[in-house]
Design an enzyme around this catalytic site. Structure first.
Site, mmCIF file in Angstrom:
data_model
loop_
_atom_site.group_PDB
_atom_site.id
_atom_site.type_symbol
_atom_site.label_atom_id
_atom_site.label_comp_id
_atom_site.label_asym_id
_atom_site.label_seq_id
_atom_site.Cartn_x
_atom_site.Cartn_y
_atom_site.Cartn_z
ATOM 1 N N SER A 300 0.702 -1.297 0.059
ATOM 2 C CA SER A 300 -0.070 0.055 -0.141
ATOM 3 C C SER A 300 0.870 1.271 0.035
ATOM 4 C CB SER A 300 -0.919 0.074 1.236
ATOM 5 O OG SER A 300 -1.944 0.874 1.156
ATOM 6 N N ASP A 311 10.490 5.622 -9.853
ATOM 7 C CA ASP A 311 9.970 6.337 -11.263
ATOM 8 C C ASP A 311 10.788 7.638 -11.048
ATOM 9 O OD1 ASP A 311 8.722 4.250 -11.608
ATOM 10 O OD2 ASP A 311 6.526 5.129 -11.663
ATOM 11 N N LYS A 325 -0.791 -3.885 -3.426
ATOM 12 C CA LYS A 325 -1.954 -3.388 -3.296
ATOM 13 C C LYS A 325 -1.928 -2.111 -3.807
ATOM 14 C CE LYS A 325 -5.074 -2.134 0.460
ATOM 15 N NZ LYS A 325 -5.329 -0.642 0.270
#
Length: 399
Positions: A300, A311, A325
């Protein structure tokens, strides 16, 4: 009887219409639970079957039935029928307990669980330095019984309630673990869990190590305090350890990401209608080399943070693939003390990756030795993942 029926219908409509229609604005009527709801023409007719069955049971069941419990059961059944383990209605006590956990203090054994795809109550992660971790529970364990009573993932709240109890009392969990042929029992003494979600230290003289065990309401401020403390000790790089971190508050995760990242997207969410909400960081950023440790117990909010760092090329992600998740829940309190949470959207990393069911892939995959894979804490000399993180930092520091 007519007024009672109208009250029942109204209670159901509050949940059905506000949840399914996502609080669509219409001709609103004030409800006793603090919501307004729109009643389309002819809406009552579809509930005749429910009312008829309820009345039949109340008149013909061999014992007197509690009407309030019937209504509560009907509401819970509506949420359960969605088939999403993260969408749940909670009665007064369940909702109060849930809010206490978010705030970082509750009684129990300190284990984060989720309904597994196989129907078992599955351990996402034992929380560091709690009875569950000390007793040896690990990510992936299936809890099949509590004090001899069989439990299942579709009754997660009930299972959690069984595991909780007064500090000093004991609870016995029956565990099914991958690699073992038989179940086994684990006896755990409950404690008052007061979570410290951030800890730090200087390792190898000049490397700052920060461990975040979950994201509660104080985590971002605690993270900033620990980071500032390490900077004052002139560390040359930071290892951020998110292993076995089951997640928590998205807002706290975003605050921490804003401290680390430069100006970029942290995460964006999309709802059923394609509406997008974007969280961004400002130009201020961590001016130190960074590595991030993750594993299958990182879920999560941990995946949001590690995905944003990956990224954004702000640090190297090291370890094994995360839990996966990628759904966002919203929590709604009701004025009678109950409440509910429901999945409102899915989230994407800055590069547009939805990791639900997949997880975040590390930049550098490092497995722990076989004998340490089932441990929640590993001695430094055996922690191959941490050693790799330090090695990568050393190479960055020399540049």
């Amino acid at each position: 009887m007519i007024s009672k029926r109208k009250a029942i219908i109204g209670a159901l409509l509050i949940f059905i219409l506000t949840t399914i229609l996502n609080f669509t604005v219409g001709s609103f009527i004030t409800s006793p639970l603090g919501f307004g709801y729109a009643v389309p023409k002819g809406e009552y007719k579809q509930y005749e079957k429910f009312l008829a069955l309820k009345d039949y049971l109340q008149k013909n069941y061999y014992k007197e039935l509690d009407e309030e419990k019937l209504i509560e059961g009907a509401i819970k059944g509506m949420f359960d029928s969605i088939g999403d383990p993260y969408t749940q209605y909670m009665d007064h006590k369940e909702f109060s307990d849930s809010m206490a956990r978010i705030k970082g203090t509750y009684g129990g054994i300190g284990v984060i669980v989720t309904p597994g795809d196989d129907g078992y109550v599955t351990v996402v992660s034992p929380i560091e330095d709690t009875p569950g971790e000390k007793a040896g529970l690990i990510t992936g364990d299936k809890i099949v019984a509590v004090n001899g009573e069989a439990i299942s993932g579709d009754k997660l709240d009930y299972a959690v309630e069984l595991m909780k109890g007064k500090a000093g009392t004991e609870v016995t969990l029956t565990i099914l673990r991958d690699g073992k042929d038989k179940t086994f029992d684990v006896n755990i003494k409950r404690e008052e869990i007061r979570l410290k979600t951030v800890r730090s230290e200087v390792i190898e003289n000049d490397i700052g190590y920060i461990r975040i065990t979950m994201f509660d309401e104080q985590t971002a401020q605690d993270f900033k305090t620990h980071l500032d403390g390490l900077k004052k000790q002139n560390v040359k790089g930071i290892v951020l350890d998110l292993r076995n971190n089951p997640g928590g508050s998205l807002d706290q995760c975003v605050e921490i990401a804003d401290i680390i990242l430069g100006e970029q997207v942290i995460v964006y969410t999309e709802d059923r209608n394609g509406n997008r909400e974007v969280k961004k960081s400002d130009k201020k950023q961590l001016e130190l080399p960074l590595t991030v440790l993750v594993n299958k117990g990182s879920a999560s909010a941990s995946e949001i943070l590690s995905g944003a760092i990956k990224d954004g090329n702000k640090g190297k992600i090291i370890g094994t693939t995360t839990f996966g998740k990628g759904l966002v829940q919203q929590v709604k309190p009701l004025s009678d003390g109950s409440g509910f949470k429901f999945t409102i959207s899915e989230y994407f990393t800055p590069n547009g990756t939805n990791i639900h069911g997949i997880g975040v892939e590390p930049d550098i995959v490092v497995e722990l030795p076989d004998e340490d894979e089932t441990e929640t804490t590993v001695e430094f000399q055996e922690d191959t993942q941490l050693k790799k993180a330090i090695e990568v930092l050393r190479s960055e520091i020399k540049k």
